[in-house]
Design a protein around this motif. Sequence first.
Motif, PDB file in Angstrom:
ATOM      1  N   GLY A  29      42.837  32.707  42.130  1.00  0.00           N
ATOM      2  CA  GLY A  29      42.976  31.423  41.355  1.00  0.00           C
ATOM      3  C   GLY A  29      42.290  30.417  41.961  1.00  0.00           C
ATOM      4  N   VAL A  30      41.717  30.395  43.139  1.00  0.00           N
ATOM      5  CA  VAL A  30      40.910  29.433  43.440  1.00  0.00           C
ATOM      6  C   VAL A  30      39.545  29.721  43.109  1.00  0.00           C
ATOM      7  CG1 VAL A  30      42.156  29.180  45.598  1.00  0.00           C
ATOM      8  CG2 VAL A  30      40.162  30.661  45.729  1.00  0.00           C
ATOM      9  N   HIS A  31      39.094  30.683  42.248  1.00  0.00           N
ATOM     10  CA  HIS A  31      37.782  31.165  41.976  1.00  0.00           C
ATOM     11  C   HIS A  31      37.525  30.802  40.470  1.00  0.00           C
ATOM     12  CE1 HIS A  31      37.272  33.300  45.815  1.00  0.00           C
ATOM     13  NE2 HIS A  31      36.239  33.389  45.450  1.00  0.00           N
ATOM     14  N   THR A  32      38.638  30.361  39.737  1.00  0.00           N
ATOM     15  CA  THR A  32      38.471  29.971  38.243  1.00  0.00           C
ATOM     16  C   THR A  32      39.448  29.013  38.055  1.00  0.00           C
ATOM     17  OG1 THR A  32      39.058  31.235  36.087  1.00  0.00           O
ATOM     18  CG2 THR A  32      40.632  31.526  37.871  1.00  0.00           C
ATOM     19  N   ASP A  33      39.112  28.403  36.675  1.00  0.00           N
ATOM     20  CA  ASP A  33      40.026  27.367  36.274  1.00  0.00           C
ATOM     21  C   ASP A  33      41.008  27.994  34.896  1.00  0.00           C
ATOM     22  OD1 ASP A  33      37.939  27.560  34.323  1.00  0.00           O
ATOM     23  OD2 ASP A  33      37.177  25.508  34.406  1.00  0.00           O
ATOM     24  N   ALA A  34      40.687  29.283  34.770  1.00  0.00           N
ATOM     25  CA  ALA A  34      41.585  29.781  33.696  1.00  0.00           C
ATOM     26  C   ALA A  34      42.776  30.682  34.238  1.00  0.00           C
ATOM     27  CB  ALA A  34      40.706  30.879  33.098  1.00  0.00           C
ATOM     28  N   PRO A  35      44.072  30.129  34.258  1.00  0.00           N
ATOM     29  CA  PRO A  35      45.146  30.730  35.106  1.00  0.00           C
ATOM     30  C   PRO A  35      45.144  32.117  34.537  1.00  0.00           C
ATOM     31  CG  PRO A  35      45.671  28.470  34.271  1.00  0.00           C
ATOM     32  CD  PRO A  35      44.422  28.787  33.931  1.00  0.00           C
ATOM     33  N   LEU A  36      45.249  32.331  33.197  1.00  0.00           N
ATOM     34  CA  LEU A  36      45.294  33.725  32.842  1.00  0.00           C
ATOM     35  C   LEU A  36      44.279  34.669  33.276  1.00  0.00           C
ATOM     36  CD1 LEU A  36      46.780  35.295  30.543  1.00  0.00           C
ATOM     37  CD2 LEU A  36      45.042  34.794  29.034  1.00  0.00           C
ATOM     38  N   GLY A  37      43.226  34.344  33.526  1.00  0.00           N
ATOM     39  CA  GLY A  37      42.208  35.340  34.220  1.00  0.00           C
ATOM     40  C   GLY A  37      42.659  35.448  35.647  1.00  0.00           C
ATOM     41  N   ALA A  38      43.175  34.547  36.382  1.00  0.00           N
ATOM     42  CA  ALA A  38      43.766  34.705  37.732  1.00  0.00           C
ATOM     43  C   ALA A  38      44.920  35.840  37.728  1.00  0.00           C
ATOM     44  CB  ALA A  38      44.007  33.480  38.573  1.00  0.00           C
ATOM     45  N   VAL A  39      45.953  35.503  36.709  1.00  0.00           N
ATOM     46  CA  VAL A  39      47.139  36.308  36.746  1.00  0.00           C
ATOM     47  C   VAL A  39      46.749  37.582  36.103  1.00  0.00           C
ATOM     48  CG1 VAL A  39      49.267  36.443  35.637  1.00  0.00           C
ATOM     49  CG2 VAL A  39      48.361  34.134  36.362  1.00  0.00           C
ATOM     50  N   GLY A  40      45.933  37.841  35.180  1.00  0.00           N
ATOM     51  CA  GLY A  40      45.498  39.235  34.413  1.00  0.00           C
ATOM     52  C   GLY A  40      44.578  39.611  35.463  1.00  0.00           C
TER      53      GLY A  40
END
Length: 304
Positions: A218-229
Amino acid sequence: MSSTSTTRGVHDLLRSAPPPPTAAADGSAAGWSAGRTLPLRVELVRQWRRRRTQLVLAGLALFPLVLAALFARNREGVVTGGTRFVDLATGGAVNFALFVVFASSTLLIVVVVALFCGDTVASEAGWSSLKYLLASPVSRSRLLRQKLVVSFGLALTGLVILPVSALISGGIFFGFGPARTPLGSVIPTGEALFRLSIVIGYLAVSMLFVASLAFFLGVHTDAPLGAVGGAVMLVIISTILDQVEDLGPVREILPTHYIGAWVDAFNDPVVWQDMGRGAVLSVAYAAVLLALAWRKFLRKDVLS
């Protein structure tokens, strides 16, 4: 804005600023205190008011009730007296709660934990509100800590709501009799409830890895779906690799190898060996992932 202020945070510049003036008699010109920014209750209220939080927790509470109603409606077609958790699900409240945990621990609980912990920082970045939080000013370490505590707390709340709701639903439809284990032994209700609490506690510890992995992404991206997925995908990959027996001892260092060790809580007596190993492995992975997340976030340019 200079690169220093965006890479390290505006708040860092305040540490070398002159002391603020003493507050006047009317309360004006009060000094800035890093320890008083973004209190936990403020972050908790912000996250609680989000629709995804309310829907997820409500869904976890209603899922066992709907499932119990379906089991009760089709009770004549349900196998009883077998050796699987599903065969024993209608035997009582504890048995039904164990079945719900068994059916949910490999995916549903993983998704819920990843959602709460992977979305918390990435969503702020996606909304472009992260840089405003840091300029409020809130120190980066404090911001990350507050978000971590609240997201872990919400994930733990969901983890507790599911079996508790299953226990209540099972009691309503199937009664509060003693629990039967797949090994054929019978455990009195009071002791069974204690062992169920051990199961919940172990799941909470074993999910630290999932929570930390999602938070790290989550701290590496601004796309929540990318972090969760991404977190869910890596957990699934680890689970698949754990099924490959040719890997031998390598399987024992996979973060999901001991994720199902909670079933040992219903052995007679309780077997702690695998649960202990799983807890140590999960905490070790979590510590490394959180350290890397902190390192990345403290050096991150919030405008990039």
